[in-house]
Design an enzyme around this catalytic site. Structure first.
Site, PDB file in Angstrom:
ATOM      1  N   HIS A 244       0.837  -1.210   0.000  1.00 46.62           N
ATOM      2  CA  HIS A 244       0.000   0.000   0.000  1.00 46.62           C
ATOM      3  C   HIS A 244       0.865   1.251   0.000  1.00 46.62           C
ATOM      4  CE1 HIS A 244      -3.451   2.570   1.463  1.00 46.62           C
ATOM      5  NE2 HIS A 244      -2.414   3.284   1.890  1.00 46.62           N
ATOM      6  N   GLU A 245       1.805   1.334   0.923  1.00 47.78           N
ATOM      7  CA  GLU A 245       2.586   2.560   1.070  1.00 47.78           C
ATOM      8  C   GLU A 245       3.536   2.790  -0.111  1.00 47.78           C
ATOM      9  OE1 GLU A 245       1.995   4.875   3.077  1.00 47.78           O
ATOM     10  OE2 GLU A 245       0.561   3.830   4.323  1.00 47.78           O
ATOM     11  N   HIS A 248       1.866   4.353  -3.106  1.00 46.52           N
ATOM     12  CA  HIS A 248       1.708   5.811  -3.121  1.00 46.52           C
ATOM     13  C   HIS A 248       2.845   6.452  -3.921  1.00 46.52           C
ATOM     14  CE1 HIS A 248      -1.776   6.722  -0.728  1.00 46.52           C
ATOM     15  NE2 HIS A 248      -1.393   5.900   0.219  1.00 46.52           N
ATOM     16  N   TYR A 259      -4.747  14.859  -3.147  1.00 46.75           N
ATOM     17  CA  TYR A 259      -5.025  14.135  -1.903  1.00 46.75           C
ATOM     18  C   TYR A 259      -6.134  14.834  -1.115  1.00 46.75           C
ATOM     19  CZ  TYR A 259      -3.833  10.665   1.596  1.00 46.75           C
ATOM     20  OH  TYR A 259      -3.864   9.599   2.462  1.00 46.75           O
ATOM     21  N   GLU A 268      -5.961   6.562  -2.137  1.00 49.14           N
ATOM     22  CA  GLU A 268      -5.906   5.501  -1.120  1.00 49.14           C
ATOM     23  C   GLU A 268      -6.364   4.164  -1.697  1.00 49.14           C
ATOM     24  OE1 GLU A 268      -4.879   5.293   2.135  1.00 49.14           O
ATOM     25  OE2 GLU A 268      -3.903   7.175   1.633  1.00 49.14           O
ATOM     26  N   ASP A 341     -10.431  14.121   7.807  1.00 49.18           N
ATOM     27  CA  ASP A 341      -9.693  13.128   7.029  1.00 49.18           C
ATOM     28  C   ASP A 341      -9.526  13.599   5.579  1.00 49.18           C
ATOM     29  OD1 ASP A 341      -8.439  10.671   6.386  1.00 49.18           O
ATOM     30  OD2 ASP A 341     -10.359   9.723   5.890  1.00 49.18           O
ATOM     31  N   HIS A 346      -9.490   8.289   3.598  1.00 49.92           N
ATOM     32  CA  HIS A 346      -9.436   6.918   4.109  1.00 49.92           C
ATOM     33  C   HIS A 346     -10.838   6.332   4.253  1.00 49.92           C
ATOM     34  CE1 HIS A 346      -5.473   8.462   5.530  1.00 49.92           C
ATOM     35  NE2 HIS A 346      -5.083   7.224   5.279  1.00 49.92           N
TER      36      HIS A 346
END
Length: 427
Positions: A244-245, A248, A259, A268, A341, A346
């Site tokens: 996931h990270e 990005h 974002y 995301e 958020d 998210h």
């Protein structure tokens, strides 16, 4: 409205711990969660600045600094007798190249009268020429020694490419799982490392004290892992978290998405999609057999829950009286405009997540064979605008499905989006 940087643990979960009325959540425990929340603010400006630069029209973009492996690391690798001979040779070659770049860059700095914004960065000067592409990427893992000051990253070296495993367990996990992610991109999509130019991948473990998160740092261009505490831990063990990270960072080189709001939720979503596919590939799971859970190993055993998110059933990942219930809606009936958020980046990623799950299961077989190929081609199509809405993204995936696999595939993808309420009038 505050911008935000991605971290794998969503802020609403941490806020639930901070606001918990449960007697089981001590004041000391709340303070730990507060520190993790405060860490978000450290990176807000950096994430915003980076994506703002990336989404500018090409002619207006300013040079963006990209980290490169420092010369001391290359020197360490080239002289390390425990490293493979080929790895040492590549490190020596790259070190000699970097030394030449340093000399060239310094000469430019002395003789140039242009503004800093007009000058080439050291990283761009160091980029390999197309005629001589890099022969492989380096991974390196560092010990942050529980320091939460980002200026001190990456920390003390623990393991580099070609070395034997370190004595530090999380360092080996971060090293090995980063390799799984990079191997997945290479073998499935022929994409080399993060930037398709074999960019070196650095990671730091043991960041902060009891820090309950993991993230891609857009300024340092590296992975950062905390050790966790009472509720959340084992970030280096979770392959989907690392996938996931790192995705990005890949997104920065394919279709940078603002974002904020729906484009931020898509940002995301893309990271969850490729994170789950990495896990499924390593575990040899079909779409039908997969649990579709993100961060399955991050919750401590006494937490009432199974993961951080469920792509199959958003809103069901956890339900613990100490920090609340998973708030992700599964379709557009639960969507509303919010300011928290970053507009729900998210929170609302669960909606497109479920669409991808539905399409993958409908196609059958492995998720990366059809659905994954459609989503990947979509992100590389040039048709995803920075402020893309769910419906715009859905339309591009449908068009791409038809281009790759025909009318029936396009209908399968459209049906998946329709089921989560992302519906084009007339369909």
């Amino acid at each position: 409205m505050e911008p935000h940087i991605c971290q794998i643990v969503p802020p609403y979960l941490l806020q639930g711990i901070v606001s918990s009325a449960s007697d089981d959540v001590t004041e000391a425990r709340k303070k730990v969660a507060e520190r993790s929340l405060a860490q978000h603010k450290t990176y807000i400006a950096k994430r915003t600045e980076r994506f703002n630069a990336l989404i500018q029209p090409r002619g207006q973009r300013q040079p963006i600094h990209r980290s490169i492996v420092p010369d001391f690391l290359l020197k360490h690798i080239s002289e390390d007798e425990s490293a493979d001979e080929d790895v040492r040779a590549r490190a020596k070659r790259d070190l000699e190249h970097l030394e030449g770049v340093h000399a060239s860059y310094q000469a430019q700095q002395v003789g140039s009268s242009t503004s800093a914004a007009e000058q080439h960065t050291l990283a761009s000067l160091a980029a390999p020429k197309p005629s001589k592409p890099s022969q492989g990427f380096y991974r390196a893992v560092y010990d942050a020694k529980n320091d939460d000051n980002e200026d001190n990253l990456p920390g003390q070296i623990l393991r580099t490419e070609g070395q034997k495993p370190a004595t530090d367990g999380p360092a080996n996990e971060a090293f090995d799982n980063a390799g799984h992610v990079l191997d997945f991109y290479q073998s499935v999509f022929n994409w080399k490392s993060i930037d398709n130019k074999n960019m070196h991948v650095l990671s730091s473990v043991h960041f902060g004290t009891d820090y309950e998160n993991a993230f891609w740092d857009p300024e340092k261009m590296q992975m950062v892992y905390g050790d966790g505490h009472d509720f959340l831990y084992h970030f280096t063990k979770c392959l989907d978290v690392i996938g996931h990270e790192l995705t990005h960072a890949v997104t920065e080189h394919t279709s940078p998405l603002d974002y904020q709001g729906q484009p931020g939720a898509l940002n995301e979503h893309i990271s969850d999609v490729f994170g789950i596919m990495v896990k499924q590939k390593v575990e040899n799971e079909t779409a039908a057999a997969s649990d579709w859970l993100i961060g399955e190993g991050c919750l401590l055993p006494d937490v009432k829950g199974v993961a951080l998110r469920s792509m199959k059933d958003p809103g069901t990942a956890y339900d613990d009286p100490r920090f609340g219930k998973d708030p992700q809606p599964a379709d557009m009936s639960g969507y509303k405009v919010i300011t928290e958020d970053n507009g729900g980046v998210h929170l609302y990623s669960g909606i497109p997540n479920r669409a991808f799950y539905l399409a993958s299961v409908a196609f059958g077989g492995y998720s990366w064979e059809k659905a994954g190929q459609i989503w990947w081609k979509t992100m590389n199509s040039g048709r995803v605008p920075p402020r893309c809405t769910f419906l715009q993204f859905a339309d591009v995936t449908v068009e791409t499905a038809e281009e790759l696999f025909g009318d029936d595939a396009a209908k399968t993808v459209r049906d998946a989006w329709n089921q989560v309420g992302v519906v084009r009038k007339g369909h």
